[in-house]
Design an enzyme around this catalytic site. Structure first.
Site, mmCIF file in Angstrom:
data_model
loop_
_atom_site.group_PDB
_atom_site.id
_atom_site.type_symbol
_atom_site.label_atom_id
_atom_site.label_comp_id
_atom_site.label_asym_id
_atom_site.label_seq_id
_atom_site.Cartn_x
_atom_site.Cartn_y
_atom_site.Cartn_z
ATOM 1 N N ALA A 235 0.858 -1.203 0.000
ATOM 2 C CA ALA A 235 0.000 0.000 0.000
ATOM 3 C C ALA A 235 0.882 1.236 0.000
ATOM 4 O O ALA A 235 2.105 1.149 -0.125
ATOM 5 C CB ALA A 235 -0.911 -0.012 1.222
ATOM 6 N N ASN A 236 0.290 2.406 0.142
ATOM 7 C CA ASN A 236 1.065 3.641 0.288
ATOM 8 C C ASN A 236 0.449 4.480 1.399
ATOM 9 O O ASN A 236 -0.534 4.070 2.025
ATOM 10 C CB ASN A 236 1.126 4.395 -1.043
#
Ligand code: C5P
Length: 427
Positions: A235-236
């Site tokens: 993810a970020n």
């Protein structure tokens, strides 16, 4: 006026409302035709709802007052009845109420709760409906403005702050109390905001432009999650706050909003068609499904650039592999695929960069065939991922269109919508 008032000061203050005044105070009826429901909670600041009511009726608003049971310990309904020209609503079950909660909910252009206690804020945040005021708030689509008044320690209590946060995330405007002397004699946060602050929030909510009423706005927000196995993902750091602020602002300006969001901890704005997705591929499917109907597309999502070439069907076990190599492949560039499908949509992208901001944003604008790009330098403090504020450079096909300084994300959302509106012209 000070928060602590003697009985004499109190009575003199009330009497001043019934003393004829030599000249009318306001001539401009800026709120003519607006119906405001004024909810009064049980705080010592209840008396401050009186000059507020006067200001609103002076500006031409039609104000109906709803008092909670505890508010009536501080002020009698007669005061509000006399000044508003309407009977005051106090009881959900009154035999003569004629479903007041539904009529008020339907006809209100604004519900103003002033003062709002910690108890009222908690009940609104949790959707409780155990008296007239809390019930009509649930039944209404009108904008809700809350003016808190309570002791500073109560205001700063994590549970109160959590409730305020919940309300703000669902498009409710909650004013911040001010710093100063409180009714307890202590000095701190909790002072009722100034009449000018409250009036300017009321006026801006009631005179908000509905210049997006003929637009169908497609907005993406948040990160995407690309699965490694059933329990792990890539993810970020995107929180989704910018996309949420845009969805909320577009909806308030009359747009029909389709909101496609990756996993975030935020509650989507009410009355917005929200579609929750997890991966870039899922986001692409939903964007393509809704693109044709849209007139404006704003891709605020931080879509993952890479996905796993192969996602494990069962949880990877660390005792079976000391070293783990993941093979990644590019995700579909959703924005990049839209230009060729364009049938008049105005397309806006975001560029979060750590270097060569303008060059990178210009390249993306051109390569992805965008009408506008919002470029963020995410190395700066308080901008970009996760923060409540943002700063950006806006570019269009003519170059730099606007330099937006650091400001709260909901204000930046308004600025971005203004810039888009300007380019859409009058349609
Ligand atoms: O190329 P880059 O990821 O920096 O571009 C950012 C813009 O492109 C954002 O508006 C983002 O929502 C969009 N994007 C996309 N599909 C991707 C990656 C980014 O639509 N796979």
């Amino acid at each position: 006026m000070a928060d602590i008032v003697s009985d004499r000061q109190h009575n003199a203050y009330f009497a001043s409302f019934f003393t004829p005044r030599p000249t009318p105070r306001v001539t401009q009826k800026q709120l003519f035709g607006k119906h405001i429901v004024l909810g009064v909670g049980g705080s010592i600041a209840a008396y401050k709802a009186i000059p507020l009511l006067r200001r609103l009726t002076d500006l031409g608003a039609d104000v109906e007052v709803v008092m909670t049971a505890s508010a009536r310990h501080f002020i009698t309904p007669l005061t509000f009845q006399t000044l508003s020209g309407h009977p005051v609503h106090t009881d959900l079950f009154a035999s003569n109420s004629n479903m007041a909660h539904l009529r008020l909910a339907e006809t209100a252009d604004l519900i103003l709760v002033s003062p709002a206690t910690a108890n009222l804020i908690g009940r609104f945040a949790h959707g409780l409906a155990d008296d007239l005021l809390s019930t009509l708030i649930l039944a209404s689509h009108a904008p809700l403005l809350i003016v808190p008044a309570m002791d500073g320690d109560m205001w700063q209590h994590p549970r109160v702050q959590q409730n305020v946060q919940t309300l703000r995330e669902t498009s409710v405007e909650v004013l911040d109390p001010e710093f100063g002397t409180l009714a307890s004699g202590h000095v701190g946060w909790g002072r009722f905001p100034s009449e000018e602050t409250i009036m300017s929030s009321i006026i801006s909510l009631l005179t908000m432009p509905s210049d997006y009423h003929s637009e169908v706005v497609l907005i993406t927000a948040g990160p995407t999650h690309e699965a490694i196995d059933p329990v792990r993902y890539i993810a970020n750091r995107s929180s989704g706050k910018m996309g949420h602020a845009l969805a909320q602002a577009a909806q308030k300006r009359g747009a029909k909003v389709t909101f496609i969001t990756g996993p975030t901890s935020l509650t989507p704005p009410p009355s917005v068609h929200t579609i929750s997705i997890s991966t870039a591929k899922e986001m692409q499917n939903e964007v393509h499904k809704h693109f044709e109907r849209a007139t404006v597309v704003i891709m605020a999502a931080a879509v993952a650039d890479y996905q796993l070439t192969h996602t494990a069907a069962t949880k990877l076990k660390k005792h079976e592999q000391k070293h783990l190599s993941l093979t990644l492949s590019l995700t579909p560039d959703i924005l990049g695929t839209l230009a060729s499908k364009k049938t008049g949509q105005f397309i806006v992208g975001f560029a979060a960069e750590t270097e060569s901001l303008i060059e990178e944003a210009t390249r993306k604008l051109q390569e992805k065939g965008l009408d506008m790009i919002i470029a963020n330098d995410v190395t700066q403090p308080d901008t970009g991922f996760g923060s409540d504020t943002n700063a950006a450079i806006v570019l269009d096909m003519h170059g730099i269109a606007e330099n937006i300084p650091l400001m709260p994300k909901h204000e930046m959302a308004t600025k971005i919508l203004d810039l888009i509106r300007h380019r859409l012209g009058n349609r």
